[in-house]
Scaffold this motif. Structure first.
Motif, PDB file in Angstrom:
ATOM      1  N   ALA A 141      -9.126 -45.524  -7.387  1.00  0.00           N
ATOM      2  CA  ALA A 141      -8.989 -44.496  -6.360  1.00  0.00           C
ATOM      3  C   ALA A 141      -8.699 -45.104  -4.992  1.00  0.00           C
ATOM      4  CB  ALA A 141     -10.256 -43.648  -6.296  1.00  0.00           C
ATOM      5  N   LEU A 142      -9.225 -46.304  -4.724  1.00  0.00           N
ATOM      6  CA  LEU A 142      -9.052 -46.920  -3.411  1.00  0.00           C
ATOM      7  C   LEU A 142      -7.827 -47.816  -3.312  1.00  0.00           C
ATOM      8  CD1 LEU A 142     -12.725 -47.849  -2.521  1.00  0.00           C
ATOM      9  CD2 LEU A 142     -11.359 -45.987  -1.610  1.00  0.00           C
ATOM     10  N   LEU A 143      -7.280 -48.245  -4.419  1.00  0.00           N
ATOM     11  CA  LEU A 143      -6.164 -49.186  -4.382  1.00  0.00           C
ATOM     12  C   LEU A 143      -4.903 -48.610  -3.710  1.00  0.00           C
ATOM     13  CD1 LEU A 143      -5.291 -52.035  -5.072  1.00  0.00           C
ATOM     14  CD2 LEU A 143      -4.536 -51.188  -7.292  1.00  0.00           C
ATOM     15  N   PRO A 144      -4.420 -47.429  -4.094  1.00  0.00           N
ATOM     16  CA  PRO A 144      -3.202 -46.913  -3.429  1.00  0.00           C
ATOM     17  C   PRO A 144      -3.335 -46.760  -1.911  1.00  0.00           C
ATOM     18  CG  PRO A 144      -3.589 -45.726  -5.452  1.00  0.00           C
ATOM     19  CD  PRO A 144      -4.808 -46.574  -5.220  1.00  0.00           C
ATOM     20  N   PRO A 145      -4.410 -46.178  -1.386  1.00  0.00           N
ATOM     21  CA  PRO A 145      -4.509 -46.088   0.076  1.00  0.00           C
ATOM     22  C   PRO A 145      -4.600 -47.456   0.755  1.00  0.00           C
ATOM     23  CG  PRO A 145      -6.064 -44.576  -0.948  1.00  0.00           C
ATOM     24  CD  PRO A 145      -5.502 -45.409  -2.028  1.00  0.00           C
ATOM     25  N   ALA A 146      -5.258 -48.402   0.104  1.00  0.00           N
ATOM     26  CA  ALA A 146      -5.375 -49.734   0.693  1.00  0.00           C
ATOM     27  C   ALA A 146      -4.008 -50.416   0.745  1.00  0.00           C
ATOM     28  CB  ALA A 146      -6.361 -50.582  -0.100  1.00  0.00           C
ATOM     29  N   VAL A 147      -3.237 -50.283  -0.319  1.00  0.00           N
ATOM     30  CA  VAL A 147      -1.894 -50.881  -0.351  1.00  0.00           C
ATOM     31  C   VAL A 147      -1.008 -50.231   0.707  1.00  0.00           C
ATOM     32  CG1 VAL A 147       0.195 -51.131  -1.758  1.00  0.00           C
ATOM     33  CG2 VAL A 147      -2.053 -51.601  -2.759  1.00  0.00           C
TER      34      VAL A 147
END
Length: 59
Positions: free
Chosen positions: A6-12
């Motif tokens: 869940a956090l990977l796309p916004p972090a990228v």
């Protein structure tokens, strides 16, 4: 592990956005500004074309 996915796309996207902003800020001004201004001036001159001249009146 759901929280990682869940956090990977916004972090990228945040990292890429920060990278884009840094490139934009670094390329402003300096020697690049002169080159960019010259390109814009040339494009405007081409877009405006030759300016019409006033007709001559002969007496």
């Amino acid at each position: 592990m759901d929280y990682v996915s869940a956090l990977l796309p916004p972090a990228v996207m945040a990292v890429l956005f920060i990278g884009v902003i840094r490139v934009i800020v670094k390329t402003q001004g300096g020697a690049n500004k002169t080159k960019e201004d010259a390109v814009v001036d040339a494009a405007l001159a081409r877009a405006q074309g030759p300016q019409p001249t006033a007709p001559r009146t002969e007496a």
